[in-house]
Design a protein around this motif. Structure first.
Motif, PDB file in Angstrom:
ATOM      1  N   VAL A  32      37.152 -17.626 -16.814  1.00  0.00           N
ATOM      2  CA  VAL A  32      36.883 -18.449 -15.646  1.00  0.00           C
ATOM      3  C   VAL A  32      35.396 -18.792 -15.548  1.00  0.00           C
ATOM      4  N   LEU A  33      34.529 -17.886 -15.980  1.00  0.00           N
ATOM      5  CA  LEU A  33      33.095 -18.164 -15.950  1.00  0.00           C
ATOM      6  C   LEU A  33      32.723 -19.224 -16.985  1.00  0.00           C
ATOM      7  N   TYR A  34      33.332 -19.144 -18.180  1.00  0.00           N
ATOM      8  CA  TYR A  34      33.076 -20.176 -19.192  1.00  0.00           C
ATOM      9  C   TYR A  34      33.581 -21.546 -18.713  1.00  0.00           C
ATOM     10  N   GLU A  35      34.688 -21.527 -17.977  1.00  0.00           N
ATOM     11  CA  GLU A  35      35.223 -22.793 -17.456  1.00  0.00           C
ATOM     12  C   GLU A  35      34.249 -23.436 -16.476  1.00  0.00           C
ATOM     13  N   TRP A  36      33.732 -22.636 -15.552  1.00  0.00           N
ATOM     14  CA  TRP A  36      32.772 -23.185 -14.588  1.00  0.00           C
ATOM     15  C   TRP A  36      31.471 -23.585 -15.276  1.00  0.00           C
ATOM     16  N   HIS A  37      31.061 -22.818 -16.290  1.00  0.00           N
ATOM     17  CA  HIS A  37      29.836 -23.177 -17.008  1.00  0.00           C
ATOM     18  C   HIS A  37      29.999 -24.517 -17.706  1.00  0.00           C
ATOM     19  N   GLY A  38      31.184 -24.793 -18.232  1.00  0.00           N
ATOM     20  CA  GLY A  38      31.432 -26.095 -18.840  1.00  0.00           C
ATOM     21  C   GLY A  38      31.268 -27.231 -17.842  1.00  0.00           C
ATOM     22  N   LYS A  39      31.718 -27.000 -16.614  1.00  0.00           N
ATOM     23  CA  LYS A  39      31.556 -28.015 -15.568  1.00  0.00           C
ATOM     24  C   LYS A  39      30.085 -28.192 -15.212  1.00  0.00           C
ATOM     25  N   LEU A  40      29.332 -27.090 -15.198  1.00  0.00           N
ATOM     26  CA  LEU A  40      27.900 -27.185 -14.916  1.00  0.00           C
ATOM     27  C   LEU A  40      27.199 -28.034 -15.972  1.00  0.00           C
ATOM     28  N   ALA A  41      27.551 -27.822 -17.227  1.00  0.00           N
ATOM     29  CA  ALA A  41      26.936 -28.589 -18.304  1.00  0.00           C
ATOM     30  C   ALA A  41      27.242 -30.087 -18.149  1.00  0.00           C
ATOM     31  N   GLN A  42      28.479 -30.405 -17.770  1.00  0.00           N
ATOM     32  CA  GLN A  42      28.847 -31.802 -17.564  1.00  0.00           C
ATOM     33  C   GLN A  42      28.076 -32.407 -16.399  1.00  0.00           C
ATOM     34  N   ASP A  43      27.958 -31.660 -15.307  1.00  0.00           N
ATOM     35  CA  ASP A  43      27.218 -32.148 -14.141  1.00  0.00           C
ATOM     36  C   ASP A  43      25.760 -32.416 -14.495  1.00  0.00           C
ATOM     37  N   ALA A  44      25.155 -31.480 -15.229  1.00  0.00           N
ATOM     38  CA  ALA A  44      23.744 -31.632 -15.599  1.00  0.00           C
ATOM     39  C   ALA A  44      23.554 -32.840 -16.507  1.00  0.00           C
ATOM     40  N   ALA A  45      24.479 -33.031 -17.449  1.00  0.00           N
ATOM     41  CA  ALA A  45      24.381 -34.153 -18.378  1.00  0.00           C
ATOM     42  C   ALA A  45      24.448 -35.496 -17.657  1.00  0.00           C
TER      43      ALA A  45
END
Length: 234
Positions: A124-137
């Motif tokens: 679940v943490l990797y899933e949210w981190h993936g969303k963070l990376a998309q938001d930052a990009a």
């Protein structure tokens, strides 16, 4: 920018306010959530008037639910209601910001320690981190902010200590206001993504000392950004 009515934002606010996720929102709940979002994301800055007459017109209501909503926001530390004066967004001092961040750093450090000690699944943490990376990009500050709030809540739940999770949630909406300011500053999103990537690696490596150090560094880095921004008063 993500629509706050359909994004993680409203869901996170409802959880923090105890409004429930599935229940029909009352008018008071709606007003609290809508005004809180405007304060947290900076549309209503510290010191700005919160006009109860305009709110009553906007929601086609009497003054009573507006008054109840403002009292809730006052308890959360977001609104001041001076005697015989118009309600306003509560000011924030540097002392208050430092105290909040010191508490957050200690509590989240404990979360990181528990995660390494208990070695739960980290999906679940990797899933949210993936969303963070998309938001930052995409440069989506609001999306990143609310997904970051969700990441931290997921961390607390993964750590497996319900009392600790409740304590973190009880820090209130003022904490969200400060965190949004911090992440809105130039260069913060990319740096935050990199920091969270290092944190997940420390979890995977079962390195408690490093994970705690990274967590505290992330949080206190947010405080330093706020201090340098001049956003808060002394």
């Amino acid at each position: 920018m993500t629509d706050p009515d359909t994004s993680t934002a409203t869901l996170m606010l409802r959880q923090m306010l105890g409004n429930g996720l599935d229940a029909e929102r009352s008018l008071v709940d709606r007003i609290v959530e809508d005004v809180a979002l405007q304060i947290i994301d900076g549309r209503l800055p510290p010191g700005a008037d919160v006009n109860s007459v305009e709110l009553a017109k906007r929601y086609s209501s009497s003054r009573t639910p507006v008054r109840e909503a403002l009292l809730t926001l006052q308890r959360e530390g977001l609104v001041d209601i001076p005697a015989r004066k118009r309600p306003r967004v509560a000011p924030v001092t540097l002392v208050q910001a430092r105290e909040v961040y010191e508490v957050r750093a200690s509590l989240h450090g404990l979360v990181s320690e528990l995660i390494v000690r208990r070695q739960p699944p980290l999906d679940v943490l990797y899933e949210w981190h993936g969303k963070l990376a998309q938001d930052a990009a995409s440069g989506d500050v609001d999306g990143y902010f609310w997904d970051n709030v969700a990441f931290r809540q997921a961390e607390a739940e993964v750590a497996g200590n319900a009392q600790l999770a409740r304590t973190l949630s009880s820090l209130g909406l003022r904490t969200l206001q400060l965190r949004h300011v911090s992440l809105s500053l130039p260069g913060r999103l990319e740096r935050s993504v990199d920091d969270h990537d290092r944190l997940l690696q420390a979890y995977a490596d079962r390195d408690a000392e490093l994970a705690v150090a990274i967590t505290k560094s992330i949080i206190m880095g947010g405080l330093r950004a706020i201090e340098q921004s001049g956003w808060v008063g002394e």
